[in-house]
Design an enzyme around this catalytic site. Structure first.
Site, PDB file in Angstrom:
ATOM      1  N   HIS A  27     -13.318   3.720 -63.231  1.00 34.69           N
ATOM      2  CA  HIS A  27     -14.520   3.114 -62.631  1.00 34.69           C
ATOM      3  C   HIS A  27     -15.417   4.208 -62.065  1.00 34.69           C
ATOM      4  CE1 HIS A  27     -16.881  -0.241 -60.880  1.00 34.69           C
ATOM      5  NE2 HIS A  27     -17.241   0.701 -60.019  1.00 34.69           N
ATOM      6  N   CYS A  28     -16.457   4.533 -62.799  1.00 33.99           N
ATOM      7  CA  CYS A  28     -17.425   5.520 -62.327  1.00 33.99           C
ATOM      8  C   CYS A  28     -18.758   5.197 -63.006  1.00 33.99           C
ATOM      9  CB  CYS A  28     -16.960   6.936 -62.651  1.00 33.99           C
ATOM     10  SG  CYS A  28     -16.422   7.147 -64.349  1.00 33.99           S
ATOM     11  N   TYR A 153     -17.411  -8.464 -60.663  1.00 30.20           N
ATOM     12  CA  TYR A 153     -17.557  -7.881 -59.328  1.00 30.20           C
ATOM     13  C   TYR A 153     -18.015  -8.979 -58.377  1.00 30.20           C
ATOM     14  CZ  TYR A 153     -18.753  -4.311 -55.798  1.00 30.20           C
ATOM     15  OH  TYR A 153     -18.807  -3.538 -54.656  1.00 30.20           O
ATOM     16  N   ASP A 245     -15.038   5.478 -58.453  1.00 29.38           N
ATOM     17  CA  ASP A 245     -16.302   4.845 -58.059  1.00 29.38           C
ATOM     18  C   ASP A 245     -17.414   5.878 -57.814  1.00 29.38           C
ATOM     19  OD1 ASP A 245     -18.042   2.718 -57.590  1.00 29.38           O
ATOM     20  OD2 ASP A 245     -17.631   2.704 -55.447  1.00 29.38           O
ATOM     21  N   ASN A 250     -24.666   3.203 -52.551  1.00 31.85           N
ATOM     22  CA  ASN A 250     -24.789   2.331 -51.363  1.00 31.85           C
ATOM     23  C   ASN A 250     -23.798   2.632 -50.247  1.00 31.85           C
ATOM     24  OD1 ASN A 250     -26.882   0.703 -52.446  1.00 31.85           O
ATOM     25  ND2 ASN A 250     -25.367  -0.281 -53.753  1.00 31.85           N
TER      26      ASN A 250
HETATM   27  C1  0GY Z   1     -19.685  -0.186 -57.427  1.00 32.18           C
HETATM   28  C2  0GY Z   1     -20.445  -0.465 -56.282  1.00 32.18           C
HETATM   29  C3  0GY Z   1     -21.639  -0.937 -56.011  1.00 32.18           C
HETATM   30  C4  0GY Z   1     -22.773  -1.025 -56.851  1.00 32.18           C
HETATM   31  C5  0GY Z   1     -22.788  -1.544 -58.068  1.00 32.18           C
HETATM   32  O1  0GY Z   1     -23.782  -2.471 -59.921  1.00 32.18           O
HETATM   33  C6  0GY Z   1     -23.964  -1.856 -58.878  1.00 32.18           C
HETATM   34  O2  0GY Z   1     -25.064  -1.496 -58.484  1.00 32.18           O
HETATM   35  O3  0GY Z   1     -21.647  -1.859 -58.629  1.00 32.18           O
HETATM   36  C7  0GY Z   1     -21.745  -1.435 -54.654  1.00 32.18           C
HETATM   37  O4  0GY Z   1     -22.820  -1.270 -54.031  1.00 32.18           O
HETATM   38  O5  0GY Z   1     -20.767  -2.008 -54.133  1.00 32.18           O
HETATM   39  O6  0GY Z   1     -18.513  -0.001 -57.284  1.00 32.18           O
HETATM   40  O7  0GY Z   1     -20.124  -0.143 -58.565  1.00 32.18           O
END
Ligand code: 0GY
Length: 289
Positions: A27-28, A153, A245, A250
């Site tokens: 996950h990256c 998610y 990650d 954020n």
């Molecule tokens: C992640 C985290 C975030 C952002 C996104 O799609 C995205 O913008 O997933 C988050 O802010 O929690 O792990 O990808």
């Protein structure tokens, strides 16, 4: 749109933990660079540029071999930066795209040829506007022919309402960041137990034991998150994935040191056998089959 969060770590430590040969960071993200791959006009945040070259350098620095690059909301359905990174990495990366129901089978096939193996359905309200369920069902149907899976998610309070929908998708599902439990509540809380039961009842559901940096209440010490990840690794050793990650979009509380994140792995996967499954066998089975 101004940046209101912290940049990624400029100089992560070298991990003390040595990952097994062939380890996958599952996950990256890659972000931009914006002058080449602009962010989407309707994005909810503007990240720091985080290029494919920086990602691949981090992979090597951490002692990993491969990446699964996940399309984030700031690029929306424009997967160009992702595809470009996958084409550069060749066999060393796979991707998870973000699409809508306008994508044709031909477009999806091209993405498949570049290394995409899944799509992401994002339910986190601060990141995306809501999508009608019919659109998700139509995408789920379309990707079946390619053998892709769906990464979801969401945050823990949303799981109960989502369960019937997730069961109906009828494909492999990978849940990001353990379904984002509130770690203040402890592993015995009904919220986390609901997630465990959901995985126990549905053997097509996998999860990523990732994101201690987002879930912790005591950064930069992530020990409050360890029991959650350890429970999942031990109960579902063949259906768990791990990821950095990076570049941690954020993040507002602290800048995670990616080397330190790797050093948490032996606390959540406490034997060599569990580490081999988490970091190599499981991601290889899902993304490099
Ligand atoms: C992640 C985290 C975030 C952002 C996104 O799609 C995205 O913008 O997933 C988050 O802010 O929690 O792990 O990808």
């Amino acid at each position: 749109m101004d940046k209101d969060y912290l940049p990624f770590h400029p100089n992560p430590s070298k991990p003390k933990y040595q990952a097994p040969a062939g380890a996958v960071d599952a996950h990256c993200h890659v972000f931009g660079p914006a002058d080449q791959f602009p962010y989407h006009p309707k994005r909810k945040y503007t990240p720091c540029d985080a290029s494919k070259d920086q990602l691949f350098a981090l992979r090597d620095h951490l002692g990993f071999s491969r990446n699964v690059i996940v399309q984030a909301s700031c690029h929306s359905t424009d997967n160009a930066a992702l595809i470009d990174a996958l084409q550069t990495a060749g066999e060393l990366a796979r991707g998870v795209a973000f699409i809508d129901d306008s994508f044709t089978i031909e477009q999806l096939q091209e993405m498949h040829d570049a290394g995409v193996r899944g799509v992401r359905f994002n339910f986190v309200k601060r990141l995306v506007d809501s999508t009608p369920r019919e659109v998700f069902f139509s995408i789920a149907e379309k990707i079946k022919t390619l053998g892709w899976h769906i990464v979801v998610y969401f945050e823990a309070p949303d799981l109960e309402e989502l369960i019937p929908f997730l069961k109906e998708l009828g494909t492999t599902i990978v849940v990001d960041h353990m379904g984002r439990p509130d770690v203040a509540n402890g592993v015995d809380h009904p919220g986390f137990q609901r997630f465990i039961n959901f995985m126990a009842d549905n053997d097509n559901v996998w999860c990523k034991v990732s994101c201690p940096e987002r879930l912790t209440l005591q950064a930069p010490d992530y020990s409050d998150v360890v029991p959650f990840a350890k429970t999942l690794v031990e109960q579902f050793p063949d259906r768990v994935l791990w990821g950095t990650d990076w570049p941690h979009p954020n993040m507002k509380s602290h800048v995670p040191d990616d080397g330190h994140l790797v050093d948490v792995i032996p606390m959540i996967a406490t034997t060599e056998e569990l580490q081999q499954k988490l970091l190599v066998d499981n991601p290889m089975r899902l993304y490099w089959k």
